[in-house]
Design an enzyme around this catalytic site. Structure first.
Site, PDB file in Angstrom:
ATOM      1  N   ASP A 126       0.917  -1.159   0.097  1.00  0.00           N
ATOM      2  CA  ASP A 126       0.073  -0.001   0.012  1.00  0.00           C
ATOM      3  C   ASP A 126       0.804   0.998  -0.034  1.00  0.00           C
ATOM      4  OD1 ASP A 126      -2.054   2.009   0.791  1.00  0.00           O
ATOM      5  OD2 ASP A 126      -3.270   0.405   1.262  1.00  0.00           O
ATOM      6  N   LYS A 143     -12.111  -5.520  -6.325  1.00  0.00           N
ATOM      7  CA  LYS A 143     -13.333  -4.471  -6.427  1.00  0.00           C
ATOM      8  C   LYS A 143     -13.361  -3.512  -7.754  1.00  0.00           C
ATOM      9  CE  LYS A 143     -13.285  -1.276  -2.808  1.00  0.00           C
ATOM     10  NZ  LYS A 143     -13.389  -0.829  -1.541  1.00  0.00           N
TER      11      LYS A 143
END
Length: 216
Positions: free
Chosen positions: A89, A170
């Site tokens: 991340d 997603k």
């Protein structure tokens, strides 16, 4: 610039909904970092994504709730991780035992080099992406930002995923969604859209589960 009454009411409604959300309450009670954890738990129960011995990369991992689930699925009875878990991340993330965390943009060479060092020539069994852009409230702009993240995650898979691997990402139904699904179908043998119970009814999000890279 003063905040409008409409925006204040909207923020207040979001806070109230969040506080009363059963998945928020459950995640706190069960020690998970975010309610989104139950989306992956359901996906795994139905799709059998995770098991000991796999190499799993979690893109956009912070704050780490999905990584917590991966860790639970890959540990043995002695609490040792069987396999490899790599969380990535641009934001910082609190550590999880047995998880390698790489902070930075996975498109950056320095991050790519660290990943290559960890993988040591191996491919990845599962790539998870719960990445989402910072939303502006402008539907067209948000859809474009979300689609870019989807495309970047797909590029990552094409470089690192095993031919037998699984990709979960997603996606938001809207502009560009159907084209992205078609792009997945061109490179994966099976593509399915899933809507976990923890995904709010008011949200356009779905999770795409893509299996088995086609031979180029």
């Amino acid at each position: 610039m003063p905040v409008s009454n409409k925006k204040l009411r909207s923020n207040r409604a979001w806070i109230e909904r969040h506080i009363n959300d059963p998945f928020v309450k459950r995640s706190k009670a069960e020690g998970y970092r975010a309610r989104s954890v139950y989306k992956l738990i359901e996906l795994d129960e139905k799709e059998h994504l995770l098991k000991p011995g796999l190499t799993v990369v979690d893109l956009g991992a912070a704050p780490g709730s999905w990584t917590q689930v991966v860790h639970e699925k890959l540990v043995d009875k002695n609490g040792e991780v069987r396999g490899r878990i790599i969380a990535m991340d641009i934001l910082p993330m609190d550590p999880i035992d047995g998880v390698t965390f790489l902070q930075g943009d996975f498109r950056e060479q320095s991050v790519a080099d660290k990943l290559a060092e960890i993988l040591n020539g191996d491919k990845v069994d599962v790539v998870l992406s719960d990445m989402a852009p910072n939303l502006s409230g402008i539907a067209a702009a948000d859809a474009a930002r979300s689609l870019l993240l989807n495309e970047l995650a797909l590029e990552f898979c094409l470089e690192h995923l095993k031919p037998t691997g699984v990709f979960v990402t997603k996606a938001f139904q809207g502009s560009g969604y159907s084209q992205y699904v078609e792009a997945l179908k061109r490179v994966f043998k099976k593509v399915a859209a899933k809507k976990p119970a923890a995904s709010r009814d008011t949200s356009a999000e779905v999770y795409l589960v893509a299996r088995g890279l086609k031979q180029s």
